[in-house]
Design a protein around this motif. Structure first.
Motif, mmCIF file in Angstrom:
data_model
loop_
_atom_site.group_PDB
_atom_site.id
_atom_site.type_symbol
_atom_site.label_atom_id
_atom_site.label_comp_id
_atom_site.label_asym_id
_atom_site.label_seq_id
_atom_site.Cartn_x
_atom_site.Cartn_y
_atom_site.Cartn_z
ATOM 1 N N GLU A 33 0.825 -1.204 0.000
ATOM 2 C CA GLU A 33 0.000 0.000 0.000
ATOM 3 C C GLU A 33 0.859 1.254 0.000
ATOM 4 N N SER A 34 0.412 2.231 -0.786
ATOM 5 C CA SER A 34 1.122 3.502 -0.856
ATOM 6 C C SER A 34 0.220 4.689 -0.542
ATOM 7 N N SER A 35 -1.087 4.420 -0.335
ATOM 8 C CA SER A 35 -2.035 5.514 -0.096
ATOM 9 C C SER A 35 -2.614 5.514 1.306
ATOM 10 N N VAL A 36 -2.800 4.349 1.892
ATOM 11 C CA VAL A 36 -3.386 4.247 3.229
ATOM 12 C C VAL A 36 -2.970 2.906 3.814
ATOM 13 N N VAL A 70 2.892 -12.863 10.808
ATOM 14 C CA VAL A 70 2.664 -11.523 10.257
ATOM 15 C C VAL A 70 4.000 -10.801 10.094
ATOM 16 N N GLU A 71 4.298 -10.399 8.872
ATOM 17 C CA GLU A 71 5.510 -9.632 8.597
ATOM 18 C C GLU A 71 5.124 -8.266 8.045
ATOM 19 N N ILE A 72 5.609 -7.220 8.711
ATOM 20 C CA ILE A 72 5.353 -5.850 8.270
ATOM 21 C C ILE A 72 6.684 -5.217 7.893
ATOM 22 N N GLN A 73 6.752 -4.677 6.685
ATOM 23 C CA GLN A 73 7.956 -4.011 6.207
ATOM 24 C C GLN A 73 7.604 -2.607 5.725
ATOM 25 N N VAL A 74 8.475 -1.679 6.025
ATOM 26 C CA VAL A 74 8.275 -0.292 5.616
ATOM 27 C C VAL A 74 9.271 0.066 4.519
ATOM 28 N N VAL A 75 8.767 0.708 3.469
ATOM 29 C CA VAL A 75 9.641 1.246 2.427
ATOM 30 C C VAL A 75 10.084 2.641 2.877
ATOM 31 N N PRO A 76 11.372 2.861 3.067
ATOM 32 C CA PRO A 76 11.831 4.162 3.580
ATOM 33 C C PRO A 76 11.508 5.308 2.631
ATOM 34 N N LEU A 77 11.458 6.514 3.198
ATOM 35 C CA LEU A 77 11.124 7.701 2.417
ATOM 36 C C LEU A 77 12.059 7.870 1.226
ATOM 37 N N ARG A 78 13.334 7.619 1.453
ATOM 38 C CA ARG A 78 14.325 7.742 0.381
ATOM 39 C C ARG A 78 14.746 6.349 -0.063
ATOM 40 N N GLN A 79 14.348 6.000 -1.258
ATOM 41 C CA GLN A 79 14.644 4.672 -1.792
ATOM 42 C C GLN A 79 14.781 4.801 -3.311
ATOM 43 N N ALA A 86 12.486 -2.998 0.783
ATOM 44 C CA ALA A 86 11.945 -2.444 2.020
ATOM 45 C C ALA A 86 12.839 -2.794 3.205
ATOM 46 N N LEU A 87 12.627 -2.088 4.312
ATOM 47 C CA LEU A 87 13.352 -2.406 5.541
ATOM 48 C C LEU A 87 12.952 -3.795 6.025
ATOM 49 N N GLY A 88 13.883 -4.503 6.644
ATOM 50 C CA GLY A 88 13.589 -5.808 7.205
ATOM 51 C C GLY A 88 12.676 -5.690 8.419
ATOM 52 N N ASN A 96 -1.651 -20.295 10.618
ATOM 53 C CA ASN A 96 -0.831 -20.973 9.615
ATOM 54 C C ASN A 96 -0.817 -20.236 8.275
ATOM 55 N N THR A 97 -1.525 -19.125 8.206
ATOM 56 C CA THR A 97 -1.489 -18.288 7.009
ATOM 57 C C THR A 97 -0.371 -17.259 7.142
ATOM 58 N N THR A 98 0.399 -17.101 6.083
ATOM 59 C CA THR A 98 1.481 -16.113 6.067
ATOM 60 C C THR A 98 0.933 -14.778 5.573
ATOM 61 N N PHE A 99 1.063 -13.747 6.404
ATOM 62 C CA PHE A 99 0.629 -12.403 6.044
ATOM 63 C C PHE A 99 1.863 -11.523 5.870
ATOM 64 N N SER A 100 1.966 -10.903 4.707
ATOM 65 C CA SER A 100 3.084 -9.998 4.428
ATOM 66 C C SER A 100 2.526 -8.645 4.004
ATOM 67 N N PHE A 101 2.990 -7.588 4.676
ATOM 68 C CA PHE A 101 2.525 -6.237 4.371
ATOM 69 C C PHE A 101 3.726 -5.337 4.093
ATOM 70 N N ILE A 102 3.674 -4.619 2.989
ATOM 71 C CA ILE A 102 4.683 -3.609 2.665
ATOM 72 C C ILE A 102 3.971 -2.258 2.637
ATOM 73 N N ILE A 103 4.466 -1.319 3.439
ATOM 74 C CA ILE A 103 3.811 -0.018 3.601
ATOM 75 C C ILE A 103 4.831 1.081 3.368
ATOM 76 N N GLU A 104 4.424 2.129 2.703
ATOM 77 C CA GLU A 104 5.288 3.283 2.508
ATOM 78 C C GLU A 104 5.444 4.072 3.817
ATOM 79 N N GLN A 105 6.665 4.462 4.136
ATOM 80 C CA GLN A 105 6.911 5.235 5.354
ATOM 81 C C GLN A 105 6.098 6.527 5.370
ATOM 82 N N ALA A 106 5.846 7.094 4.199
ATOM 83 C CA ALA A 106 5.082 8.339 4.121
ATOM 84 C C ALA A 106 3.714 8.218 4.782
ATOM 85 N N LEU A 107 3.121 7.020 4.727
ATOM 86 C CA LEU A 107 1.816 6.811 5.355
ATOM 87 C C LEU A 107 1.904 6.952 6.863
#
Length: 282
Positions: free
Chosen positions: A116-119, A203-212, A265-267, A165-176
């Motif tokens: 997600e990049s908007s919310v 559950v794995e949550i990763q943030v994409v840094p502002l500068r990438q 994204a960040l680990g 037993n379900t793998t959840f992976s989320f990548i979120i923009e730091q700007a959010l």
């Protein structure tokens, strides 16, 4: 993802769930049988009278601990009746009809990926954030629609704990996270919720840094699910349109992009540290 995040599609409003209404009617009948008003019953089960009223009206999905708390107030027989009514509930109550196909896939997925990049993705939104989302919905929702959609989203979030037993992976923009959507208090609740959900093993949550400089998410938000028979499907939304993607080549391209973004994204630990720092800076 509009249905997951903000519900942008305005052509088909969510419907009230018959099972939610039935559960609410059963709870009200049992409460009345015990000779208790909502104001008397609510504090004994550690909820507000307004919250109990919404459950009885079929406008809120009952929390999991309500039945256990009710047993000490209404008795074991009433608790068994409530438990039976709860088994008929569907977490799809309140979801727009055009979203339910994806919601069904989501419920049975063995792997679920989201970028997600908007919310912030709906499965990760705390209730204060959810309410701020729907407060800004245009055209505005009625009070009934508002509460129904909030209830539906909170109910769907149970997937994170009900499917260990379900793998959840989320990548979120730091700007959010920097945006402070809804204000400081809502942002604190968001940070705390993300830190809590990120502690689950599945559950794995990763943030994409502002500068990438190397960023493969420029084509926009996307969702991917691996079905029980190990097929992958994709899902995308934009304003008033949504699309379920089943073509293997198209889904493969989405998986490639998602895999690339996971490496950009960040680990997990770095993401946790960043959110903790942002929380401390508020």
């Amino acid at each position: 993802m509009a249905a997951d995040n903000g519900g942008n599609n305005t052509t088909s409003e969510p419907e009230m769930s018959d099972s939610l209404k039935t559960f609410g009617a059963v709870l009200k009948a049992l409460r009345d049988e015990a000779g208790l008003t909502q104001e008397e019953f609510a504090p004994q089960v550690q909820y507000s009278a307004a919250y109990i009223a919404k459950i009885e009206q079929g406008r809120r999905f009952p929390p999991r601990d309500l039945i256990g708390r009710s047993e000490g107030v209404l008795g074991p027989t009433a608790a068994r009746v409530l438990a039976a009514a709860a088994r008929s509930l569907t977490r799809k109550a309140g979801l727009a009809s055009w979203f339910r196909q994806w919601a069904g896939i989501e419920e049975e997925a063995v792997s679920l990926y989201a970028y997600e990049s908007s919310v912030v993705p709906g499965l990760l939104q705390p209730e204060p954030y959810i309410r701020e989302i729907f407060e800004r919905r245009l055209p505005p929702l009625t009070e009934e629609q508002f509460e129904n959609q909030v209830a539906a989203r909170l109910a769907r979030q149970q997937l994170l704990t009900e499917r260990p037993n379900t793998t959840f992976s989320f990548i979120i923009e730091q700007a959010l996270l920097e945006r402070q959507f809804g204000g400081v208090d809502v942002t604190k609740a968001l940070y705390d919720h993300l830190l809590e959900q990120g502690c689950h093993r599945n559950v794995e949550i990763q943030v994409v840094p502002l500068r990438q400089e190397d960023h493969s998410g420029f084509e926009g938000p996307m969702y991917l699910a691996e079905t029980a028979d190990n097929r992958w499907v994709g899902y995308v939304e934009a304003h008033d349109a949504s699309m379920l993607i089943t073509d293997p080549k198209s889904v493969s391209a989405m998986l490639q992009r998602y895999g690339k973004m996971r490496s950009q994204a960040l680990g997990r630990q770095a993401t946790t540290s960043l959110i903790e720092q942002m929380r401390g800076a508020l």
